[in-house]
Design a protein around this motif. Structure first.
Motif, PDB file in Angstrom:
ATOM      1  N   ASP A  51       0.529  -0.996   0.262  1.00 16.81           N
ATOM      2  CA  ASP A  51      -0.104  -0.068   0.426  1.00 16.81           C
ATOM      3  C   ASP A  51       1.296   1.260   0.324  1.00 16.81           C
ATOM      4  O   ASP A  51       0.624   2.115  -0.640  1.00 16.81           O
ATOM      5  CB  ASP A  51      -0.943  -0.170   1.249  1.00 16.81           C
ATOM      6  N   GLU A  52       2.131   1.026   0.811  1.00 16.00           N
ATOM      7  CA  GLU A  52       2.893   2.485   0.433  1.00 16.00           C
ATOM      8  C   GLU A  52       3.248   2.337  -0.884  1.00 16.00           C
ATOM      9  O   GLU A  52       3.800   4.367  -0.760  1.00 16.00           O
ATOM     10  CB  GLU A  52       4.039   1.990   1.758  1.00 16.00           C
ATOM     11  N   LEU A  53       4.001   1.517  -1.189  1.00 13.61           N
ATOM     12  CA  LEU A  53       5.012   1.763  -2.157  1.00 13.61           C
ATOM     13  C   LEU A  53       3.412   2.303  -3.578  1.00 13.61           C
ATOM     14  O   LEU A  53       3.951   2.953  -4.213  1.00 13.61           O
ATOM     15  CB  LEU A  53       5.780   0.614  -2.743  1.00 13.61           C
ATOM     16  N   LEU A  54       2.408   1.528  -3.605  1.00 14.33           N
ATOM     17  CA  LEU A  54       1.894   2.194  -4.455  1.00 14.33           C
ATOM     18  C   LEU A  54       1.132   3.378  -4.014  1.00 14.33           C
ATOM     19  O   LEU A  54       1.145   3.975  -5.130  1.00 14.33           O
ATOM     20  CB  LEU A  54       0.582   1.213  -4.488  1.00 14.33           C
ATOM     21  N   GLU A  55       1.008   4.191  -3.361  1.00 14.13           N
ATOM     22  CA  GLU A  55       0.635   5.576  -2.915  1.00 14.13           C
ATOM     23  C   GLU A  55       1.890   6.518  -3.341  1.00 14.13           C
ATOM     24  O   GLU A  55       2.254   7.244  -3.937  1.00 14.13           O
ATOM     25  CB  GLU A  55       0.605   5.438  -1.394  1.00 14.13           C
ATOM     26  N   ILE A  56       3.619   5.949  -3.068  1.00 11.85           N
ATOM     27  CA  ILE A  56       4.573   6.655  -4.060  1.00 11.85           C
ATOM     28  C   ILE A  56       4.531   6.227  -4.987  1.00 11.85           C
ATOM     29  O   ILE A  56       4.432   7.749  -5.560  1.00 11.85           O
ATOM     30  CB  ILE A  56       5.931   5.621  -2.943  1.00 11.85           C
ATOM     31  N   VAL A  57       4.434   5.621  -6.550  1.00 15.80           N
ATOM     32  CA  VAL A  57       3.741   5.625  -6.994  1.00 15.80           C
ATOM     33  C   VAL A  57       2.463   6.121  -7.995  1.00 15.80           C
ATOM     34  O   VAL A  57       3.165   7.108  -8.378  1.00 15.80           O
ATOM     35  CB  VAL A  57       3.289   4.088  -7.747  1.00 15.80           C
ATOM     36  N   LYS A  58       1.276   6.374  -6.870  1.00 19.00           N
ATOM     37  CA  LYS A  58       0.690   7.065  -7.601  1.00 19.00           C
ATOM     38  C   LYS A  58       1.184   9.184  -7.181  1.00 19.00           C
ATOM     39  O   LYS A  58       0.790   9.344  -8.533  1.00 19.00           O
ATOM     40  CB  LYS A  58      -1.013   7.397  -6.368  1.00 19.00           C
ATOM     41  N   LYS A  59       1.462   8.756  -5.926  1.00 19.38           N
ATOM     42  CA  LYS A  59       2.888  10.918  -6.471  1.00 19.38           C
ATOM     43  C   LYS A  59       3.622  10.785  -7.203  1.00 19.38           C
ATOM     44  O   LYS A  59       3.567  11.649  -7.256  1.00 19.38           O
ATOM     45  CB  LYS A  59       2.973  10.072  -4.468  1.00 19.38           C
ATOM     46  N   ALA A  60       3.720   9.734  -7.697  1.00 17.06           N
ATOM     47  CA  ALA A  60       4.514  10.212  -8.175  1.00 17.06           C
ATOM     48  C   ALA A  60       4.240  10.921  -9.442  1.00 17.06           C
ATOM     49  O   ALA A  60       5.137  12.316  -9.920  1.00 17.06           O
ATOM     50  CB  ALA A  60       6.078   9.069  -8.860  1.00 17.06           C
ATOM     51  N   GLN A  61       3.259  10.250 -10.389  1.00 19.59           N
ATOM     52  CA  GLN A  61       2.563  10.773 -11.623  1.00 19.59           C
ATOM     53  C   GLN A  61       2.255  12.520 -11.179  1.00 19.59           C
ATOM     54  O   GLN A  61       2.535  13.486 -11.593  1.00 19.59           O
ATOM     55  CB  GLN A  61       1.011  10.102 -11.716  1.00 19.59           C
ATOM     56  N   GLU A  62       1.379  13.316  -9.675  1.00 17.22           N
ATOM     57  CA  GLU A  62       0.984  14.124  -9.546  1.00 17.22           C
ATOM     58  C   GLU A  62       2.696  15.059  -9.449  1.00 17.22           C
ATOM     59  O   GLU A  62       2.475  16.411 -10.008  1.00 17.22           O
ATOM     60  CB  GLU A  62       0.713  14.406  -8.337  1.00 17.22           C
ATOM     61  N   ILE A  63       3.996  14.646  -9.618  1.00 17.35           N
ATOM     62  CA  ILE A  63       5.021  14.902  -8.827  1.00 17.35           C
ATOM     63  C   ILE A  63       5.425  15.928 -10.812  1.00 17.35           C
ATOM     64  O   ILE A  63       5.908  17.301 -11.071  1.00 17.35           O
ATOM     65  CB  ILE A  63       6.673  14.534  -8.367  1.00 17.35           C
ATOM     66  N   CYS A  64       5.671  14.959 -11.398  1.00 15.21           N
ATOM     67  CA  CYS A  64       5.558  15.206 -13.022  1.00 15.21           C
ATOM     68  C   CYS A  64       4.722  15.922 -13.346  1.00 15.21           C
ATOM     69  O   CYS A  64       5.343  16.861 -14.460  1.00 15.21           O
ATOM     70  CB  CYS A  64       5.396  13.754 -13.610  1.00 15.21           C
ATOM     71  N   ILE A  65       3.195  16.111 -13.124  1.00 12.86           N
ATOM     72  CA  ILE A  65       2.383  16.446 -13.722  1.00 12.86           C
ATOM     73  C   ILE A  65       3.185  18.245 -12.880  1.00 12.86           C
ATOM     74  O   ILE A  65       3.115  19.023 -14.198  1.00 12.86           O
ATOM     75  CB  ILE A  65       1.190  16.376 -13.235  1.00 12.86           C
TER      76      ILE A  65
END
Length: 96
Positions: A51-65
């Motif tokens: 769960d923690e790692l998938l949340e990091i993956v999600k946030k990574a998308q937001e950072i790029c945008i």
């Protein structure tokens, strides 16, 4: 829950000269999360709870945008087994 590995490669749609800057922001975020991780030439592999790692993956998308990408293509690999899996068990023997 068991420890797993997630590898993430982000490919932000930005001008070529900005790609490393955007990827560096994602890696900096991963570092701030306190999970074990290793940066490779093509992807970053993290170790932790799913769960923690998938949340990091999600946030990574937001950072790029947020950093100016108009689109983000991400490649995510998950190595999961019920009893857990670590980076050390897979590549420890190759480290010098």
């Amino acid at each position: 829950m068991s420890v797993i590995n997630v590898s993430l490669q982000v490919l932000p749609r930005v001008p070529d000269e900005k790609i490393y800057d955007v990827v560096d922001k994602v890696i900096s975020y991963i570092d701030s999360c306190g999970v074990k991780y290793e940066v490779g030439p093509m992807e970053t592999t993290m170790e932790g709870e799913i769960d923690e790692l998938l949340e990091i993956v999600k946030k990574a998308q937001e950072i790029c945008i947020k950093e100016g990408a108009t689109r983000v293509l991400s490649i995510v690999k998950i190595d999961y087994k019920p009893e857990g899996v670590t980076m050390d068990e897979k590549i420890g023997k190759y480290r010098k």
